[in-house]
Design a protein around this motif. Structure first.
Motif, PDB file in Angstrom:
ATOM      1  N   ARG A   1     -21.106 -21.133  14.431  1.00 12.92           N
ATOM      2  CA  ARG A   1     -21.506 -19.942  15.180  1.00 12.92           C
ATOM      3  C   ARG A   1     -20.908 -19.966  16.586  1.00 12.92           C
ATOM      4  O   ARG A   1     -20.432 -18.949  17.088  1.00 12.92           O
ATOM      5  N   GLN A   2     -20.904 -21.143  17.219  1.00 16.93           N
ATOM      6  CA  GLN A   2     -20.320 -21.273  18.551  1.00 16.93           C
ATOM      7  C   GLN A   2     -18.832 -20.931  18.529  1.00 16.93           C
ATOM      8  O   GLN A   2     -18.328 -20.219  19.409  1.00 16.93           O
ATOM      9  N   LEU A   3     -18.125 -21.451  17.523  1.00 13.92           N
ATOM     10  CA  LEU A   3     -16.695 -21.174  17.414  1.00 13.92           C
ATOM     11  C   LEU A   3     -16.447 -19.693  17.134  1.00 13.92           C
ATOM     12  O   LEU A   3     -15.547 -19.081  17.720  1.00 13.92           O
ATOM     13  N   TYR A   4     -17.262 -19.120  16.263  1.00 13.60           N
ATOM     14  CA  TYR A   4     -17.112 -17.700  15.934  1.00 13.60           C
ATOM     15  C   TYR A   4     -17.294 -16.824  17.179  1.00 13.60           C
ATOM     16  O   TYR A   4     -16.502 -15.908  17.430  1.00 13.60           O
ATOM     17  N   GLU A   5     -18.325 -17.110  17.970  1.00 16.11           N
ATOM     18  CA  GLU A   5     -18.576 -16.321  19.181  1.00 16.11           C
ATOM     19  C   GLU A   5     -17.416 -16.447  20.163  1.00 16.11           C
ATOM     20  O   GLU A   5     -17.089 -15.498  20.876  1.00 16.11           O
ATOM     21  N   LEU A   6     -16.805 -17.626  20.181  1.00 14.69           N
ATOM     22  CA  LEU A   6     -15.697 -17.862  21.102  1.00 14.69           C
ATOM     23  C   LEU A   6     -14.422 -17.163  20.659  1.00 14.69           C
ATOM     24  O   LEU A   6     -13.631 -16.701  21.490  1.00 14.69           O
ATOM     25  N   ARG A   7     -14.210 -17.059  19.325  1.00 12.99           N
ATOM     26  CA  ARG A   7     -12.920 -16.595  18.820  1.00 12.99           C
ATOM     27  C   ARG A   7     -12.980 -15.296  18.023  1.00 12.99           C
ATOM     28  O   ARG A   7     -11.964 -14.863  17.485  1.00 12.99           O
ATOM     29  N   LYS A   8     -14.131 -14.647  17.954  1.00 13.54           N
ATOM     30  CA  LYS A   8     -14.214 -13.420  17.149  1.00 13.54           C
ATOM     31  C   LYS A   8     -13.331 -12.312  17.707  1.00 13.54           C
ATOM     32  O   LYS A   8     -12.832 -11.468  16.956  1.00 13.54           O
ATOM     33  N   HIS A   9     -13.115 -12.318  19.013  1.00 14.34           N
ATOM     34  CA  HIS A   9     -12.243 -11.301  19.606  1.00 14.34           C
ATOM     35  C   HIS A   9     -10.785 -11.515  19.213  1.00 14.34           C
ATOM     36  O   HIS A   9      -9.949 -10.620  19.369  1.00 14.34           O
ATOM     37  N   LYS A  10     -10.491 -12.700  18.656  1.00 14.30           N
ATOM     38  CA  LYS A  10      -9.140 -12.994  18.164  1.00 14.30           C
ATOM     39  C   LYS A  10      -9.028 -12.753  16.663  1.00 14.30           C
ATOM     40  O   LYS A  10      -7.995 -13.033  16.052  1.00 14.30           O
TER      41      LYS A  10
END
Length: 211
Positions: free
Chosen positions: A89-98
């Motif tokens: 979830r942490q990674l998704y929040e960080l990279r979802k804009h990519k």
């Protein structure tokens, strides 16, 4: 020259490390070199090695290499770990804009390198050691998307420490990350590498530029 003098710098750093007892994640735990290093770190009390990966595969790799891993060495399996979904979830929040999807983030947290870096990010370990199997680019990419860079400077560079037979301690940079630094980057690399040298050796460096 005595053997004692040659070994003194290494002993000083290892003694300092042993006093700190930091937990170091080792995500390349099916590589025999990593397993031998973990065994030595464990037996000599230099730090607390944490092997990251599938326990069965790690044990099998050890048997093939003739390495007997004691039960006291911790093995963390990313796929079954309680924090996997939280890390994803942490990674998704960080990279979802990519364009990263939740399923992709969860899949990435099954990979020992990524999981190990998110263990570090969340305070479950104090460091990650990798590069024996993964490329420099893979190691840096996962670190940037987990730990990130310091606020001041904000640049990634590399360095390595060499201890010569006469006891001299030399730190070389940047040998793998920025092939053609400009003046500002070169200055930043010098400052960061000097600080790394100071932290590792406990001595004040004399910094020089080589062309």
């Amino acid at each position: 020259m005595s053997n004692n003098k040659q070994q003194q710098p290494v002993s000083r750093m290892l003694t300092a490390a042993a006093e700190l007892q930091k937990r170091i994640g080792l995500p390349e735990a099916t590589d025999p070199r990593t397993l031998r290093a973990a065994l030595r770190l464990h037996h000599e009390g230099i730090c607390v090695p944490v092997l990251v990966g599938d326990a069965d595969q790690i044990q099998q790799a050890g048997r093939v290499a003739g390495i007997e891993l004691p039960d006291s060495i911790e093995i963390v399996h990313p796929h079954t770990h309680v924090s996997r979904h939280d890390f994803a979830r942490q990674l998704y929040e960080l990279r979802k804009h990519k364009g990263l999807t939740e399923d992709q983030a969860l899949d990435m947290m099954s990979r020992p390198l990524w999981f190990s870096n998110y263990m570090l990010k969340n305070g479950l370990t104090d460091g990650t050691l990798a590069g024996a199997v993964h490329t420099t680019a893979d190691v840096i990419r996962s670190a940037l998307q987990s730990v990130g860079v310091k606020e001041i400077g904000g640049m990634v560079s590399s360095c390595f420490l060499m201890i010569l037979e006469d006891g001299s301690e030399l730190t070389y940079a940047d040998c793998a990350v920025i092939p053609y630094p400009d003046a500002a980057q070169l200055a930043g690399i010098a400052v960061d590498s000097s600080e790394t040298h100071r932290k590792l050796t406990g001595t004040d460096p004399v910094t020089g530029m080589l062309s």
